[in-house]
Enzyme design. Structure first.
Site, PDB file in Angstrom:
ATOM      1  CB  ILE A   1      -1.003  -0.006   1.181  1.00 61.55           C
ATOM      2  CG1 ILE A   1      -2.151   0.957   0.869  1.00 61.55           C
ATOM      3  CG2 ILE A   1      -0.340   0.313   2.506  1.00 61.55           C
ATOM      4  CD1 ILE A   1      -3.396   0.692   1.637  1.00 61.55           C
TER       5      ILE A   1
ATOM      6  CB  VAL B   1      -1.092  -7.330  14.798  1.00 61.15           C
ATOM      7  CG1 VAL B   1      -0.969  -7.337  16.308  1.00 61.15           C
ATOM      8  CG2 VAL B   1       0.278  -7.410  14.168  1.00 61.15           C
TER       9      VAL B   1
ATOM     10  CG  ASP C   1       1.092   2.223  12.294  1.00 59.22           C
ATOM     11  OD1 ASP C   1       0.123   2.985  12.289  1.00 59.22           O
ATOM     12  OD2 ASP C   1       2.175   2.492  12.848  1.00 59.22           O
TER      13      ASP C   1
ATOM     14  CG  ASN D   1      -1.730   1.727  17.881  1.00 61.58           C
ATOM     15  OD1 ASN D   1      -1.835   2.884  18.284  1.00 61.58           O
ATOM     16  ND2 ASN D   1      -0.559   1.175  17.597  1.00 61.58           N
TER      17      ASN D   1
HETATM   18  P1  ADP Z   1      -4.107  -4.843  12.120  1.00 61.22           P
HETATM   19  O1  ADP Z   1      -3.363  -4.518  13.382  1.00 61.22           O
HETATM   20  O2  ADP Z   1      -5.259  -3.888  11.871  1.00 61.22           O
HETATM   21  O3  ADP Z   1      -4.506  -6.283  12.055  1.00 61.22           O
HETATM   22  P2  ADP Z   1      -1.786  -5.211  10.373  1.00 61.22           P
HETATM   23  O4  ADP Z   1      -0.934  -4.121   9.832  1.00 61.22           O
HETATM   24  O5  ADP Z   1      -1.173  -6.132  11.360  1.00 61.22           O
HETATM   25  O6  ADP Z   1      -3.103  -4.477  10.927  1.00 61.22           O
HETATM   26  O7  ADP Z   1      -2.338  -6.097   9.170  1.00 61.22           O
HETATM   27  C1  ADP Z   1      -3.378  -5.761   8.306  1.00 61.22           C
HETATM   28  C2  ADP Z   1      -3.137  -6.404   6.944  1.00 61.22           C
HETATM   29  O8  ADP Z   1      -2.204  -5.624   6.193  1.00 61.22           O
HETATM   30  C3  ADP Z   1      -2.546  -7.815   6.997  1.00 61.22           C
HETATM   31  O9  ADP Z   1      -3.221  -8.600   6.035  1.00 61.22           O
HETATM   32  C4  ADP Z   1      -1.097  -7.597   6.567  1.00 61.22           C
HETATM   33  O10 ADP Z   1      -0.560  -8.735   5.915  1.00 61.22           O
HETATM   34  C5  ADP Z   1      -1.237  -6.478   5.586  1.00 61.22           C
HETATM   35  N1  ADP Z   1      -0.022  -5.670   5.318  1.00 61.22           N
HETATM   36  C6  ADP Z   1       1.128  -5.578   6.024  1.00 61.22           C
HETATM   37  N2  ADP Z   1       1.986  -4.709   5.435  1.00 61.22           N
HETATM   38  C7  ADP Z   1       1.352  -4.239   4.322  1.00 61.22           C
HETATM   39  C8  ADP Z   1       1.697  -3.322   3.281  1.00 61.22           C
HETATM   40  N3  ADP Z   1       2.882  -2.711   3.252  1.00 61.22           N
HETATM   41  N4  ADP Z   1       0.796  -3.086   2.290  1.00 61.22           N
HETATM   42  C9  ADP Z   1      -0.416  -3.701   2.308  1.00 61.22           C
HETATM   43  N5  ADP Z   1      -0.814  -4.565   3.253  1.00 61.22           N
HETATM   44  C10 ADP Z   1       0.060  -4.839   4.251  1.00 61.22           C
END
Ligand code: ADP
Length: 191
Positions: free
Chosen positions: A22, A133, A45, A35
């Site tokens: 993203i 997470v 994040d 968060n």
């Molecule tokens: P949350 O704490 O809301 O669960 P996370 O960041 O841990 O958020 O994960 C949300 C989703 O984003 C997961 O499916 C993860 O694999 C994905 N993700 C992690 N890094 C990226 C990125 N750079 N671009 C797009 N999606 C990502």
């Protein structure tokens, strides 16, 4: 990565699913899975703050010192990222699904769509909020994410201030992409 899989159109707005990072998206707004303290974390994040630079965190601290409640979202500029804005959305942590998680996830997505209209964005990219997470089961989360977008676009008023031409979901794994693709297909058939 970046292989485009599914695209559909709802009332002149394209909804598409891609497998992508993203932080690389050249859209007006990208959504962060933040968060409630807006304190920085891993996953999306961490990637956004690493690539976007320190100005994003500086702005969240200044403008939103109390953070952001779960189920809502707040906007900042996007620092060094190609996007213009980051919408920091706070999805729910999965806790059996009986603690208001669906409503909170829905409202996190909806707030981002409203922010996009408010900031006159033409395009927005979402990650899969809460399914990393925070442990929200991907199929249930994807249904809410997609249905919220479909409803928002179907219910939009035909006023000139509605600028949104593209809603993109950036999925990080092939499995997530396939889950979203199946759900998009079945939910657009019904509507
Ligand atoms: P949350 O704490 O809301 O669960 P996370 O960041 O841990 O958020 O994960 C949300 C989703 O984003 C997961 O499916 C993860 O694999 C994905 N993700 C992690 N890094 C990226 C990125 N750079 N671009 C797009 N999606 C990502």
């Amino acid at each position: 990565m970046n292989n485009l899989t599914t695209q559909t159109e709802i009332k002149n707005t394209v909804v598409e699913l891609i497998r992508a990072d993203i932080t690389e998206q050249n859209v007006d707004a990208i959504v962060n899975a933040a968060n409630a303290h807006l304190a920085g974390g891993g996953g999306v994040d961490g990637a956004i703050h690493r690539r976007g630079g320190t100005s994003i965190m500086q702005e969240t601290r200044e403008k939103y010192p109390n953070g952001c409640p779960t189920g809502s979202a707040v906007a900042t500029k996007a620092g060094n990222l190609p996007a213009k804005y980051v919408f920091h959305a706070v999805g729910p942590r999965w806790n059996n699904g009986t603690n208001g998680e669906p409503e909170k996830l829905h409202s996190a997505y909806k707030t981002c769509l409203e922010l996009a209209v408010k900031h006159q964005c033409k395009s927005i990219a979402f990650p899969s909020i809460s399914t990393g997470v925070y442990g929200y089961p991907i199929d249930q989360a994807a249904k809410i994410a997609i249905q919220t977008v479909i409803d928002f676009l179907n219910n939009k008023e035909t006023e000139t201030k509605f600028t949104l031409q593209l809603v993109r979901f950036c999925l990080f794994s092939e499995n997530d992409l396939n889950v979203y693709a199946d759900i998009l297909q079945s939910q657009t058939k019904q509507s």
